[in-house]
Design a protein around this motif. Structure first.
Motif, PDB file in Angstrom:
ATOM      1  N   GLU A  68       0.827  -1.215   0.000  1.00 45.87           N
ATOM      2  CA  GLU A  68       0.000   0.000   0.000  1.00 45.87           C
ATOM      3  C   GLU A  68       0.862   1.265   0.000  1.00 45.87           C
ATOM      4  N   GLU A  69       1.945   1.220   0.809  1.00 49.97           N
ATOM      5  CA  GLU A  69       2.848   2.382   0.849  1.00 49.97           C
ATOM      6  C   GLU A  69       3.536   2.559  -0.508  1.00 49.97           C
TER       7      GLU A  69
ATOM      8  N   GLN B 198       1.859   9.267  -6.177  1.00 48.14           N
ATOM      9  CA  GLN B 198       2.403  10.622  -5.987  1.00 48.14           C
ATOM     10  C   GLN B 198       3.383  10.975  -7.097  1.00 48.14           C
ATOM     11  N   ASP B 199       4.200   9.994  -7.470  1.00 48.84           N
ATOM     12  CA  ASP B 199       5.151  10.224  -8.557  1.00 48.84           C
ATOM     13  C   ASP B 199       4.399  10.529  -9.855  1.00 48.84           C
ATOM     14  N   ARG B 200       3.337   9.776 -10.101  1.00 49.76           N
ATOM     15  CA  ARG B 200       2.576   9.982 -11.347  1.00 49.76           C
ATOM     16  C   ARG B 200       1.870  11.343 -11.337  1.00 49.76           C
TER      17      ARG B 200
ATOM     18  N   ALA C 169       1.475  -7.531  -6.288  1.00 53.96           N
ATOM     19  CA  ALA C 169       1.991  -7.427  -4.915  1.00 53.96           C
ATOM     20  C   ALA C 169       0.870  -7.511  -3.875  1.00 53.96           C
ATOM     21  N   GLY C 170      -0.394  -7.545  -4.330  1.00 53.13           N
ATOM     22  CA  GLY C 170      -1.488  -7.771  -3.393  1.00 53.13           C
ATOM     23  C   GLY C 170      -2.559  -6.686  -3.330  1.00 53.13           C
ATOM     24  N   CYS C 171      -2.360  -5.558  -4.040  1.00 55.22           N
ATOM     25  CA  CYS C 171      -3.398  -4.513  -4.041  1.00 55.22           C
ATOM     26  C   CYS C 171      -4.492  -4.888  -5.045  1.00 55.22           C
TER      27      CYS C 171
END
Ligand code: ADP
Ligand code: MG
Length: 209
Positions: free
Chosen positions: A65-66, A73-75, A109-111
């Motif tokens: 999640e982090e 934020q980068d996008r 990764a699980g999201c």
């Protein structure tokens, strides 16, 4: 025809499919035709992108999640500072990875993939996605042998197979799948063909001939 002819083309696919090299060749080809091209990439070289690159080395200390929040934020910054201004100026933007990569990698990764798509709704929808497809095994082989690199944490085979499965589940009509196991020239020819079709459809001034 629109007054502004900005177009957004994203290159997507697992590591080692040839995105970076194919994008550069297409960009040069379009520039030779007289198009105004901006070639860019994600994660960006801004502050969030730099944090993401540090994760490539050691991914263990951060939750999926982090990690996802950093990509978003980068996008946001990349869209505001690079993509939107270039499109507003009528340029052809080629981006090496975009939000489909976030859905595929952070999904693996699980999201939840739908949640990731929803978090990206601020990002302009691309006019075309060039999705380069290949078996995870073959892409890892390329990374090891041709690029002379040891695959990083993002690049393990089992993980990459899951990422590839998510990429293959996307059904957006603007996604053009190109078989990246073919020769470099064959892949570039397919990409140019799809790009020409897009330019024709958009009545873009860079149409061949
Ligand atoms: P990506 O940006 O998708 O990770 P790269 O463009 O860095 O992929 O290419 C990965 C490696 O594979 C490079 O060494 C590149 O020269 C090689 N490569 C790219 N496309 C092909 C191809 N069609 N056939 C064989 N090798 C390729
Ligand atoms: Mg690359």
């Amino acid at each position: 025809m629109n007054e502004k002819n900005g177009l957004l083309i994203a290159f997507e696919g697992i590591d080692g499919t040839g995105k970076s090299t194919q994008l550069t060749h297409l960009g040069k080809h379009l520039e030779e035709k007289g198009c105004q091209v901006v070639m860019t990439f994600e994660p960006s070289d801004g502050p969030y992108g730099k944090q993401i690159r540090e994760l490539f080395v050691n991914r263990k200390n951060v939750s999926p999640e982090e990690e996802l929040e950093l990509f978003i934020q980068d996008r946001r910054q990349h869209v505001n500072e690079v993509i939107e201004p270039a499109l507003a100026a009528g340029k052809i933007v080629l981006t090496d990875r975009y939000y489909f990569s976030t859905v595929a990698y952070q999904g693996a990764a699980g999201c939840d993939p739908e949640t990731i798509f929803a978090k990206n709704n601020f990002a302009p929808e691309p006019d075309m996605v060039v999705l380069l497809t290949i078996e995870a095994k073959q892409s890892l082989e390329r990374i090891r042998q041709l690029r002379g690199e040891t695959p990083n944490d993002f690049e393990q085979e089992e993980q990459l197979t899951q990422v590839a499965a998510l990429f293959s589940s996307f059904t957006h009509p603007f996604i053009k799948r190109v078989d990246a196991s073919k020769s470099f020239d064959d892949v570039q020819a397919s990409i140019r063909n799809e790009t020409d079709l897009l330019l024709q459809k958009k009545e873009h001034p860079c149409i061949r001939g």
